[in-house]
Design a protein around this motif. Structure first.
Motif, PDB file in Angstrom:
ATOM      1  N   LEU A  97     -11.945  37.312  11.581  1.00  0.00           N
ATOM      2  CA  LEU A  97     -11.463  36.120  10.870  1.00  0.00           C
ATOM      3  C   LEU A  97     -12.624  35.156  10.604  1.00  0.00           C
ATOM      4  O   LEU A  97     -12.801  34.668   9.488  1.00  0.00           O
ATOM      5  CB  LEU A  97     -10.376  35.427  11.700  1.00  0.00           C
ATOM      6  CG  LEU A  97      -9.886  34.093  11.144  1.00  0.00           C
ATOM      7  CD1 LEU A  97      -9.076  34.309   9.872  1.00  0.00           C
ATOM      8  CD2 LEU A  97      -9.050  33.349  12.179  1.00  0.00           C
TER       9      LEU A  97
ATOM     10  N   GLU B 286      -7.694  27.784  20.133  1.00  0.00           N
ATOM     11  CA  GLU B 286      -7.200  26.411  20.306  1.00  0.00           C
ATOM     12  C   GLU B 286      -7.322  25.615  19.020  1.00  0.00           C
ATOM     13  O   GLU B 286      -6.393  24.898  18.627  1.00  0.00           O
ATOM     14  CB  GLU B 286      -7.962  25.720  21.445  1.00  0.00           C
ATOM     15  CG  GLU B 286      -7.450  26.154  22.807  1.00  0.00           C
ATOM     16  CD  GLU B 286      -8.257  25.584  23.970  1.00  0.00           C
ATOM     17  OE1 GLU B 286      -7.981  25.996  25.100  1.00  0.00           O
ATOM     18  OE2 GLU B 286      -9.160  24.762  23.724  1.00  0.00           O
ATOM     19  N   ILE B 287      -8.460  25.739  18.369  1.00  0.00           N
ATOM     20  CA  ILE B 287      -8.654  24.957  17.148  1.00  0.00           C
ATOM     21  C   ILE B 287      -7.718  25.426  16.033  1.00  0.00           C
ATOM     22  O   ILE B 287      -7.077  24.619  15.363  1.00  0.00           O
ATOM     23  CB  ILE B 287     -10.135  25.039  16.686  1.00  0.00           C
ATOM     24  CG1 ILE B 287     -10.999  24.136  17.568  1.00  0.00           C
ATOM     25  CG2 ILE B 287     -10.276  24.652  15.242  1.00  0.00           C
ATOM     26  CD1 ILE B 287     -10.791  22.650  17.349  1.00  0.00           C
ATOM     27  N   LEU B 288      -7.617  26.727  15.852  1.00  0.00           N
ATOM     28  CA  LEU B 288      -6.800  27.213  14.737  1.00  0.00           C
ATOM     29  C   LEU B 288      -5.315  27.307  15.091  1.00  0.00           C
ATOM     30  O   LEU B 288      -4.488  27.567  14.234  1.00  0.00           O
ATOM     31  CB  LEU B 288      -7.310  28.577  14.256  1.00  0.00           C
ATOM     32  CG  LEU B 288      -8.739  28.585  13.701  1.00  0.00           C
ATOM     33  CD1 LEU B 288      -9.085  29.964  13.165  1.00  0.00           C
ATOM     34  CD2 LEU B 288      -8.913  27.533  12.603  1.00  0.00           C
ATOM     35  N   GLY B 289      -4.982  27.101  16.353  1.00  0.00           N
ATOM     36  CA  GLY B 289      -3.577  27.167  16.750  1.00  0.00           C
ATOM     37  C   GLY B 289      -3.029  28.579  16.719  1.00  0.00           C
ATOM     38  O   GLY B 289      -1.858  28.784  16.425  1.00  0.00           O
TER      39      GLY B 289
ATOM     40  N   GLY C 215     -11.925  29.007  22.162  1.00  0.00           N
ATOM     41  CA  GLY C 215     -12.253  27.922  21.238  1.00  0.00           C
ATOM     42  C   GLY C 215     -11.567  28.115  19.891  1.00  0.00           C
ATOM     43  O   GLY C 215     -10.900  27.212  19.385  1.00  0.00           O
TER      44      GLY C 215
ATOM     45  N   LEU D  13     -16.309  30.802   9.247  1.00  0.00           N
ATOM     46  CA  LEU D  13     -15.954  29.653  10.070  1.00  0.00           C
ATOM     47  C   LEU D  13     -17.064  29.430  11.092  1.00  0.00           C
ATOM     48  O   LEU D  13     -17.508  30.366  11.748  1.00  0.00           O
ATOM     49  CB  LEU D  13     -14.624  29.896  10.789  1.00  0.00           C
ATOM     50  CG  LEU D  13     -13.453  30.257   9.879  1.00  0.00           C
ATOM     51  CD1 LEU D  13     -12.175  30.413  10.684  1.00  0.00           C
ATOM     52  CD2 LEU D  13     -13.272  29.196   8.794  1.00  0.00           C
ATOM     53  N   GLY D  14     -17.481  28.177  11.200  1.00  0.00           N
ATOM     54  CA  GLY D  14     -18.604  27.890  12.078  1.00  0.00           C
ATOM     55  C   GLY D  14     -18.190  27.536  13.490  1.00  0.00           C
ATOM     56  O   GLY D  14     -18.025  26.376  13.816  1.00  0.00           O
ATOM     57  N   PHE D  15     -17.996  28.530  14.308  1.00  0.00           N
ATOM     58  CA  PHE D  15     -17.679  28.243  15.701  1.00  0.00           C
ATOM     59  C   PHE D  15     -18.865  28.587  16.587  1.00  0.00           C
ATOM     60  O   PHE D  15     -19.527  29.603  16.369  1.00  0.00           O
ATOM     61  CB  PHE D  15     -16.474  29.071  16.167  1.00  0.00           C
ATOM     62  CG  PHE D  15     -15.165  28.543  15.664  1.00  0.00           C
ATOM     63  CD1 PHE D  15     -14.545  27.468  16.292  1.00  0.00           C
ATOM     64  CD2 PHE D  15     -14.556  29.110  14.557  1.00  0.00           C
ATOM     65  CE1 PHE D  15     -13.344  26.988  15.826  1.00  0.00           C
ATOM     66  CE2 PHE D  15     -13.344  28.622  14.090  1.00  0.00           C
ATOM     67  CZ  PHE D  15     -12.742  27.561  14.716  1.00  0.00           C
TER      68      PHE D  15
END
Ligand SMILES: [Fe+3]
Ligand SMILES: [Mg+2]
Ligand SMILES: [Zn+2]
Ligand SMILES: [Zn+2]
Lengths: 752, 330
Positions: free
Chosen positions: B174, B252-255, B249, B180-182
């Protein structure tokens, strides 16, 4: 003998069927006294339809009796017949158990003032007896095994009356004449105190000082009440309340406060006459009122809110503890956060081991667990927030008797079930959110137990349109025919029923957290023109996305971000992202927003405004941001933001101009004023919408309309502009009232 | 690559590009069918297709994923992988250099898994008929004794074990796909499960009841399948779930609930409760499953087939959404 028979033939019998709330309220003793007063013979008894009365005697007596009866009770049926038998006097007969259910299931009644007087009178034989009741008060629904309401069909059947109690029971002049729950210390239920190892610490009258001392010294006690176990502790000690919250895993959701009497209630809350009536009502609900900010209660009772929920003692046991401790007590359902209320002695120890220090048990079985009810008095009207003990089950006779029998299963949160019998609409008590295994299993048990109590054969099921609601899946699995009612349609029908508007189309303004829309998005800011059988969406809140889906409820900043992204450029958005979280960059945020579900939820708009203006980034319970936003309002602010109302095919309530103004105010205006301007904007929009559809009576419904300030603002403006808007009342306007709307809509949508 | 070229060009291409790279294996492109000879034991067969986008992602690529996919399906059935076939469908205009790299990855993974590629096919299709490259593989193996009793007969009390951190592959793909910058960036766990499953099987024998790789739908899908098969409930303790910092991480951020997210080098096992410690010991000796842990157990079903004990000590049903996720409460 032959003389009597002749008299019977000359004087035919008059028969009456009384309906409504006529069981468990001392109706039979009262009717009996009335009959004796007019010199009549015959009998009275409970039946499935309500109360049957048959009397005979002289014509004047019969006429006077019938008139008096009609003044006091609802007479569903009256006729004259030949006496098939002779009567020696007037008696209360054994209940008739057969027949189709039509009467009202009796609700639990809080201890009356006379019984309080009895148990606090050193000369009374009930002095210090916590289970004192009479025909006017005591447990009803919670101890009911089957209808009609008679001792042998309640958990009181285990307690055989002693001679003293029995003579009261049979004495027509006594307050406890035919009281089904009559008992005393010699023959009735007892209570005892245990520790966490189930060691009995006290089982005599000493229990009271034992418990009172424990509470004052800061312990948390699990008390078996009417509908289940409750947790009780000192509401004035901050560290004790904080400890209760830690143990219960309930960070900020408000806790109810038990006070001994109105005098003590006045010390902690601003009580208007409407709230006072509610407080003293035999239903004994928790009444939400403005809190007095005098430091008497621990801040941890309702953190961030300017209201407090207060209740008076439900039973002698509660009264005695409140009296002895002589300070306000926290009283909250004994469950873990999200779980179902604990009600069996055997479960109480293990389920509450981590929560309570002491247990106060008693040996009267609770057969139907039920939570406390919650009400509030707003804009001249009492509205139910949670219909449970003392209020539920609710029932209404159907205007047109029908052959369809329906069971409706409500939504997903604040679930309750509804039943349509051929003669009545019934709404069962609040069960809870179907988010945990416990509440789901309780929901299934109660669905079955309820149907059994009513004796209803299910013709069909009604449920929500959401495919993933547990309740909808249950209905599907039943194998019966299922009518799916759109969430907000059910809200509006429920509200229309409240106001007797079922025979026409109404304008329904349904603002709530969420419900499945008929377009596969999440609705919650809906303007509908609806009748029970039809629903047209004529307007809605400007849609936006809910980043993270359900996570947006726990973290209202997500919704805030989504809204801001619609009115701000990249740089500003980036600045907001950093304010909300340090774990998100702009492109990830945009991806998240773009791929999130679409909604029109007014509840979430409140969340977002709370996040932006108050900095509430984390919510402990659904509705917390909105409730704190309401509490934060500075009512001296007279200005307002504005929703733009675009009329096209549908009326669109555009929040974007509002948000632009709000963001502009942010650096210069206090959060209280911003919150107030937002509330006014919503109120003004509601009144304006109602004005645009003035041809239809307007009802507001949905959880958003539990907001006291919002209702007050709508009320004032609607009054000033002479717009007719009907407010929520006795039927919960949140999802607790869905089941009723589903029943009525399903019945209207099903061809007969 | 050009579409529609048959004859010599294609044969040369295949010989040089594909066979050459799969070289040391016994690829019998000239015969109509491969001769696999005699098998000692009962034969297992599985098939799978691979359409992942992007084709290269942190921790893996479509080529090795294809080999691991079929190898793992055999491994969790307690079958030793022997042979596989491979079909490549590639879009016209696909860069030859990337094609080469992917074939290399396939060859490398097959070698590492000791599985022989015995037949293959390559088709070049017109632009936009496929998204770059699709792979399809079929693999056969030989069952080892004792055979697993399987999820149908899972009894209450059996312990549920997960072999390592969950959701790694799904989150990695994903984040790679959507840039996406994680930090830390999630990395796919794509890898063969042969050694881990063999070690567990050898240690427990008939006390190992069932295994399943937690690919599409994640651990949740495995639990739902098993619950449906045996009629009991799968109960999971959220606090025991192994989860990397990066996956936590992102989730949690993307739910996104990691229980629903795919791994490609992780499996769930159900074992006799008194053997749970032995199982962990055996698994932890193998590199890929060194973080194995007990995550729950099989319980009698009350209402919901799959339950998760969440933080506050409440059992929450883990519902499978009907189709796309339409949140119930938001
Ligand atoms: Fe709702
Ligand atoms: Mg596979
Ligand atoms: Zn009383
Ligand atoms: Zn007695």
């Amino acid at each position: 003998m032959s003389v009597v028979r002749t008299e019977c033939e000359q004087q035919p019998c008059r028969n009456f069927v009384l309906t409504g709330l006529v069981q468990g309220r001392g109706v039979r003793p009262a009717v009996s006294r009335l009959a004796v007063r007019f010199g009549l013979r015959g009998f009275v008894r409970n039946s499935a339809e309500g109360v049957d009365v048959t009397v005979t005697g002289d014509v004047d007596g019969l006429t006077a009796f019938a008139e008096k009866l009609g003044q006091t009770y609802r007479i569903a049926n009256a006729w004259t017949s030949d006496a098939g038998e002779q009567f020696d006097g007037f008696v209360i007969r054994e209940s008739r158990v057969e027949g189709s259910f039509a009467t009202v299931v009796p609700t639990d009644v809080a201890i009356c003032s006379k019984c309080i007087a009895d148990l606090s009178d050193g000369n009374s034989r009930r002095f210090g007896y916590p289970f004192t009741t009479c025909t006017q008060c005591g447990p009803r629904y919670s101890i009911l095994a089957a209808m009609p309401f008679d001792r042998q069909r309640t958990s009181m059947h285990e307690f055989a009356m002693c001679n003293a109690c029995h003579s009261e029971y049979t004495d027509a002049a006594d307050r406890r004449f035919h009281s089904q729950t009559n008992c005393c210390a010699n023959c009735g239920p007892r209570c005892w105190v245990t520790d966490q190892y189930d060691n009995v610490l006290e089982s005599g009258p000493g229990f009271l000082s034992f418990i009172a001392d424990a509470i004052v010294s800061g312990q948390i006690v699990a008390v078996k009440g009417l509908g289940g176990y409750q947790l009780m502790c000192d509401a004035t000690q901050r560290d004790v309340v904080a400890e209760l919250r830690t143990r219960k895993h309930r960070a900020r959701k408000p806790l109810a406060v038990l006070v001994r009497d109105l005098r003590m209630a006045v010390e902690i809350a601003e009580i208007d006459s409407g709230s006072q009536t509610q407080l003293s009502d035999p239903a004994n609900p928790i009444v939400i009122m403005p809190a007095k900010n005098n430091g008497l209660l621990a801040e941890e009772i309702s953190p961030g809110l300017n209201t407090v929920g207060v209740m008076l003692p439900a039973t002698g046991l509660h009264w005695m503890i409140a009296d002895r401790v002589a300070r306000p007590l926290v009283l909250t359902s004994a469950n873990l956060s999200g779980g179902a209320i604990v009600y069996r002695n055997d479960d109480a120890m293990s389920a509450l081991r981590e929560v309570a220090d002491l247990w106060l048990h008693h040996d009267r079985e609770i057969l139907r667990p039920i939570d406390d009810s919650v009400v509030q008095f707003v804009a001249g009207q009492c509205m139910t927030v949670r219909a449970a003990r003392g209020i539920s089950p609710m029932s209404w006779s159907r205007s047109v008797p029908s052959s369809d029998t329906i069971v409706s299963l409500g939504g997903h949160q604040k679930c309750s079930i509804g039943i349509a019998t051929t003669s009545h609409w019934l709404l069962g008590p609040h069960i809870g959110d179907l988010e945990t295994e416990e509440t789901r299993s309780r929901f299934m048990e109660e669905t079955a137990a309820w149907q059994k109590l009513i004796g209803n054969r299910v013709g069909s099921y009604a449920c929500d349109q959401h495919p993933d609601y547990f309740s909808s899946m249950l209905a599907e699995k039943s194998g019966q025919s299922v009518v799916r009612v759109q969430h907000h349609h059910a809200h509006v029908v429920s509200a229309a029923f409240q106001h007797g508007l079922l025979d026409q189309q109404v304008l329904g303004i349904a603002f709530d957290g969420s419900g499945a829309g008929s377009d596969q998005t999440i609705w919650g800011g809906e303007i509908l023109i609806a009748s029970p059988s039809e629903c047209n969406r004529v307007g809605y809140l400007q849609p936006f996305r809910l980043p993270g889906g359900a996570a947006a409820i726990q973290q209202p900043w997500r919704t805030a971000l989504s809204l801001i992204s619609q009115v701000c450029d990249g740089n500003e958005l980036d600045a907001w992202i950093h304010k909300f979280t340090d774990r998100l960059d702009l492109s990830t945020a945009c991806f998240m927003i773009d791929n999130a579900p679409m909604t029109t939820s007014m509840g979430r708009l409140f969340d977002a405004v709370a996040a932006i203006s108050l900095g509430i980034f984390q919510a402990d319970y659904e509705g917390e941001p909105a409730m704190r936003l309401e509490s934060a309002c500075d009512e001296s602010e007279t200005g307002s933001y504005r929703f733009e109302l675009h009329s096209g095919d549908s009326l669109l309530l555009d929040w974007r101009p509002l948000l632009v103004d709000l963001l502009e105010d942010l650096p210069s205006l206090s959060s209280g004023r911003i919150a107030m301007k937002f509330h006014r904007a919503v109120a003004n929009a509601v009144v304006e919408v109602a004005g645009r559809f003035a041809g239809f009576p307007a009802v507001v419904c949905g959880g958003v309309f539990q907001n006291r300030l919002l209702l007050k603002l709508i009320h004032d403006r609607a009054t000033a502009l002479a717009v007719d808007i009907r407010f929520p009342g006795s039927i919960p306007t949140n999802d607790g009232g869905l089941a009723l709307g589903q029943l009525i809509a399903a019945s209207a949508m099903t061809p007969h | 690559l050009l579409h529609g070229e048959g004859g010599r060009v294609m044969r040369r291409f295949l010989r040089e590009r594909v066979l050459g790279r799969l070289g040391e294996y016994d690829v019998q492109i000239d015969a109509d069918a491969a001769d696999l000879g005699q098998f000692e034991g009962e034969v297992a067969i599985t098939t799978d297709s691979f359409v992942v986008s992007p084709r290269f992602f942190p921790g893996g690529d479509i080529g090795s994923l294809c080999v691991h996919g079929v190898v793992n399906d055999l491994s969790v059935s307690c079958a030793t992988p022997k042979y596989m076939t491979l079909a490549i469908i590639v879009e016209e205009g696909f860069a030859i250099s990337e094609f080469d790299r992917i074939v290399d990855r396939i060859a490398g993974a097959a070698k590492a898994c000791a599985i022989k590629i015995v037949a293959g096919d390559t088709k070049v299709v017109p632009k936009n008929s496929v998204d770059g490259m699709f792979l399809s593989a079929t693999a056969v193996g030989v069952f080892r004794e004792p055979r697993l009793v399987g999820p149908k007969r899972l009894k209450t009390g059996a312990k549920l074990i997960v072999s390592g951190p969950i959701g790694e592959h799904g989150f990695a793909v994903l984040c790679a796909r959507e840039s996406l910058g994680f930090t830390p960036a999630p990395k796919s766990d794509s890898s063969p499960l042969q050694l881990a499953t063999m070690a567990l099987h050898a240690a427990l024998g008939s006390d190992l009841f069932a295994m399943r790789d937690a690919t599409r739908g994640g651990v949740a899908a495995v639990c739902h399948e098993w619950a449906e098969a045996c009629g009991n409930a799968m109960w999971i303790d959220e606090s025991q779930l192994p989860l990397s910092d990066s996956a936590r991480g992102v989730s949690e951020i993307l739910g996104l609930d990691p229980l629903f997210v795919a791994g490609e080098g992780v499996f769930v096992a159900a074992v006799a409760s008194h053997r749970a410690d032995d199982a962990l010991q055996a698994l932890r000796r193998v590199e890929i499953s060194r973080h194995a842990c007990v995550i729950g157990e099989v319980q009698p079903c009350r209402v919901s087939p799959v339950l998760v004990r969440r933080g506050v000590g409440v059992d929450q049903p883990l519902d499978e959404p009907l189709a796309a996720m339409l949140p119930r409460i938001c």
